[in-house]
Scaffold this active site. Structure first.
Site, PDB file in Angstrom:
ATOM      1  N   TYR A  28       0.818  -1.223   0.000  1.00  0.00           N
ATOM      2  CA  TYR A  28       0.000   0.000   0.000  1.00  0.00           C
ATOM      3  C   TYR A  28       0.848   1.268   0.000  1.00  0.00           C
ATOM      4  O   TYR A  28       0.539   2.228   0.703  1.00  0.00           O
ATOM      5  CB  TYR A  28      -0.967  -0.014   1.189  1.00  0.00           C
ATOM      6  CG  TYR A  28      -2.045  -1.061   1.011  1.00  0.00           C
ATOM      7  CD1 TYR A  28      -3.139  -0.791   0.207  1.00  0.00           C
ATOM      8  CD2 TYR A  28      -1.951  -2.308   1.605  1.00  0.00           C
ATOM      9  CE1 TYR A  28      -4.118  -1.749  -0.007  1.00  0.00           C
ATOM     10  CE2 TYR A  28      -2.931  -3.275   1.402  1.00  0.00           C
ATOM     11  CZ  TYR A  28      -4.007  -2.980   0.593  1.00  0.00           C
ATOM     12  OH  TYR A  28      -4.968  -3.927   0.381  1.00  0.00           O
ATOM     13  N   TYR A 159     -11.273  -7.572   7.990  1.00  0.00           N
ATOM     14  CA  TYR A 159     -10.179  -7.687   7.010  1.00  0.00           C
ATOM     15  C   TYR A 159      -9.865  -9.164   6.820  1.00  0.00           C
ATOM     16  O   TYR A 159      -9.653  -9.889   7.801  1.00  0.00           O
ATOM     17  CB  TYR A 159      -8.916  -6.936   7.467  1.00  0.00           C
ATOM     18  CG  TYR A 159      -7.807  -7.114   6.459  1.00  0.00           C
ATOM     19  CD1 TYR A 159      -7.773  -6.340   5.299  1.00  0.00           C
ATOM     20  CD2 TYR A 159      -6.849  -8.111   6.611  1.00  0.00           C
ATOM     21  CE1 TYR A 159      -6.798  -6.543   4.334  1.00  0.00           C
ATOM     22  CE2 TYR A 159      -5.871  -8.323   5.649  1.00  0.00           C
ATOM     23  CZ  TYR A 159      -5.851  -7.534   4.513  1.00  0.00           C
ATOM     24  OH  TYR A 159      -4.890  -7.748   3.552  1.00  0.00           O
ATOM     25  N   LYS A 298      -0.246 -16.974   9.335  1.00  0.00           N
ATOM     26  CA  LYS A 298       0.666 -16.137  10.125  1.00  0.00           C
ATOM     27  C   LYS A 298       1.570 -16.933  11.075  1.00  0.00           C
ATOM     28  O   LYS A 298       2.587 -17.449  10.648  1.00  0.00           O
ATOM     29  CB  LYS A 298      -0.124 -15.064  10.862  1.00  0.00           C
ATOM     30  CG  LYS A 298      -0.686 -14.001   9.901  1.00  0.00           C
ATOM     31  CD  LYS A 298      -1.141 -12.781  10.650  1.00  0.00           C
ATOM     32  CE  LYS A 298      -1.791 -11.761   9.737  1.00  0.00           C
ATOM     33  NZ  LYS A 298      -0.842 -10.883   9.077  1.00  0.00           N
TER      34      LYS A 298
HETATM   35  N1  PMP Z   1      -7.162 -12.615   7.446  1.00  0.00           N
HETATM   36  C1  PMP Z   1      -6.737 -11.886   8.488  1.00  0.00           C
HETATM   37  C2  PMP Z   1      -7.575 -11.822   9.728  1.00  0.00           C
HETATM   38  C3  PMP Z   1      -5.531 -11.205   8.423  1.00  0.00           C
HETATM   39  O1  PMP Z   1      -5.119 -10.456   9.458  1.00  0.00           O
HETATM   40  C4  PMP Z   1      -4.741 -11.315   7.242  1.00  0.00           C
HETATM   41  C5  PMP Z   1      -3.411 -10.606   7.101  1.00  0.00           C
HETATM   42  N2  PMP Z   1      -3.204  -9.502   7.879  1.00  0.00           N
HETATM   43  C6  PMP Z   1      -5.232 -12.094   6.192  1.00  0.00           C
HETATM   44  C7  PMP Z   1      -6.432 -12.730   6.324  1.00  0.00           C
HETATM   45  C8  PMP Z   1      -4.465 -12.222   4.897  1.00  0.00           C
HETATM   46  O2  PMP Z   1      -3.351 -13.010   5.062  1.00  0.00           O
HETATM   47  P1  PMP Z   1      -2.125 -12.895   4.055  1.00  0.00           P
HETATM   48  O3  PMP Z   1      -1.587 -11.516   4.195  1.00  0.00           O
HETATM   49  O4  PMP Z   1      -1.187 -13.974   4.490  1.00  0.00           O
HETATM   50  O5  PMP Z   1      -2.654 -13.149   2.683  1.00  0.00           O
END
Ligand code: PMP
Length: 453
Positions: A28, A159, A298
């Site tokens: 971003y 998100y 994660k």
């Molecule tokens: N879902 C949630 C709750 C997240 O916090 C994130 C990443 N911050 C994602 C999905 C997306 O994961 P990625 O960045 O590994 O694609």
């Protein structure tokens, strides 16, 4: 070819940050955005950074590399897991083939999640796991003879990732739905669950009337659209990148009940919250709910490699298998990557042993120190849940100034919008979490000083 503009590539021989600028897009950020800090080394919980001005800085990573590096960097056990697997094989296709790291990791994930979840799909990132979960919901409905049910119900303020399916269930504003209209599916949004807090990590405080009203409204909306809906997706109890907001477990429970009532696939996105971050092994446990589908990522690999997993209930698995297609219609090139699975196996084994004590230590220091920030006039709210500490300002401060102030205190943060927050590595000592907390506090005090000057 047009002449290179002001963001054209710099000649080599310059610093890495200078060579990066205009060449690489960062998340971003504009090609000619602020120059990044360069990581020279990362060990334990410490990053060795070089500032754009060339200054070397040692900083504790208050972000755990966007919430993944829970065991810290150069962790000997994780390093070994990768090296051992490299000497066997690094990657093989997963179509028609299997291998020990994938099977053992899937077995472990099934063991450490609720007994109803019996099947595993490995995806190459959190976002992709969300894509898979959404497709699964649509396939489930089709298999049940309801192919017209293709929409997903979700809450505003969420998100779930940056791929287009995942974006469709992100908050419409944060997910830039207007900008990408036509590309992003139109899902069914309800209001965000009313905010709630749990100052002592046991009892939740929320306005009961708002919670009851919210549940009634969501029920009414969902019932009205029942003929179009395939599933519900939600981040349990903590909305992360959409605003670091916590909400009452009763709301999560209500969504589970609604999914049962309308036969919707209930998907919880535990990518940020899973493996202990909120003070429960999985955040769904705050509401005692078991999802039909759970996405994890994660911390899964301790931040060593990109990997996510979709855990699926036996019931949903059966319906898919009995359908005309029989298969879950997804299959990326790097599915079940052996290196990622091997390191995740070791990461989850370690997490299982240590998360509870670690997160309690983080939580104790964050809850002791951060509330002091609530006294500042520029601060709107302070919240702590498990190993997550958040300071929300009334107005978005200058992020570069916040980062710099915190680095002077020896801590790396990445503020966004009105939020300055931390999700420290689990392995931080009490002293290190205190350093993180005081740095956050000092950065907030600096915003107050600037506002007053
Ligand atoms: N879902 C949630 C709750 C997240 O916090 C994130 C990443 N911050 C994602 C999905 C997306 O994961 P990625 O960045 O590994 O694609």
């Amino acid at each position: 070819m047009p002449e290179p503009g002001p963001v054209g590539n710099m000649p080599s021989g310059e610093s890495l940050a200078a060579r990066d600028r205009g060449l690489l897009w960062h998340p971003y950020a504009a090609l000619d955005g602020p120059a990044p800090y360069t990581v020279e080394a990362a060990e334990g919980v410490t990053l060795t950074l070089v500032s754009p001005e060339g200054e070397r800085i040692e900083a504790i990573d208050g972000m755990a590399s966007w919430w993944c590096a829970v065991h810290g960097y150069r962790n000997p056990e994780l390093d070994r897991a990768v090296v051992d697997q490299v000497t066997e094989f690094s990657h093989v296709m997963f179509g028609g083939l299997t291998h020990r790291p994938a099977v053992e990791l899937a077995e472990l994930l099934v063991e450490v999640t609720p007994p109803e979840l019996q099947h595993v799909f490995f995806a190459d990132s959190g976002s992709v796991s969300v894509e898979v979960a959404l497709k699964l919901a649509v396939q489930y409905q089709a298999a049940r003879g309801r192919p017209e049910r293709r929409r997903i119900l979700t809450v505003r303020g969420g998100y779930h990732g940056d791929t287009t399916g995942a974006m469709s269930v992100c908050d419409p504003e944060g997910g830039m739905h207007a900008e990408f209209s036509g590309l992003v599916a139109e899902q069914l949004f309800v209001a965000p669950p009313p905010a709630a807090t749990t100052p002592d990590g046991t009892v939740w405080h929320a306005d009961e009337g708002s919670v009851t009203q919210w549940i009634e409204d969501v029920r009414a909306t969902a019932r009205k659209h029942r003929g179009e809906l395939a599933g519900i997706i939600v981040e349990p109890v903590l909305q992360g990148a959409g605003g670091m907001r916590t909400y009452h477990p009763t709301c999560l429970r209500a969504l589970r009940d609604l999914a049962d009532e309308l036969d919707l696939v209930f998907i919880v996105d535990e990518i940020a919250t899973g493996f202990g971050r909120t003070g429960k092994w999985f955040a769904s446990e705050w509401a005692d709910v078991v999802p039909d589908v759970m996405c994890v990522g994660k911390a899964l690999t301790g931040g060593y490699m990109t990997l996510a997993a979709v855990l699926v209930s036996a019931v949903v698995g059966e319906v898919i298998t009995a359908s005309e297609q029989r298969a879950l219609m997804h299959g990326p090139t790097f599915m079940g990557n052996p290196l990622a699975c091997a390191v995740a196996l070791q990461s989850v084994r370690m997490l299982r042993e240590t998360w509870s004590e670690d997160v309690a230590r983080l939580s104790a220091a964050l809850s002791e120190i951060l509330p002091v920030a609530a006294e500042l006039s520029v601060v709107k709210d302070v919240r702590v849940i498990g190993g997550v500490g958040v300071v929300e300002f009334h107005e978005a401060p200058d992020p570069a100034a916040l980062t710099r102030t915190a680095l002077e205190q020896g801590v790396w943060f990445r503020p966004f919008g009105t939020l300055l927050y931390t999700m420290p590595p689990y392995v931080c000592t009490d002293e290190e979490v205190r350093t993180i907390s005081y740095a956050l506090l000092r950065a907030a005090q600096h915003v107050e000083l600037q506002a007053g000057s």
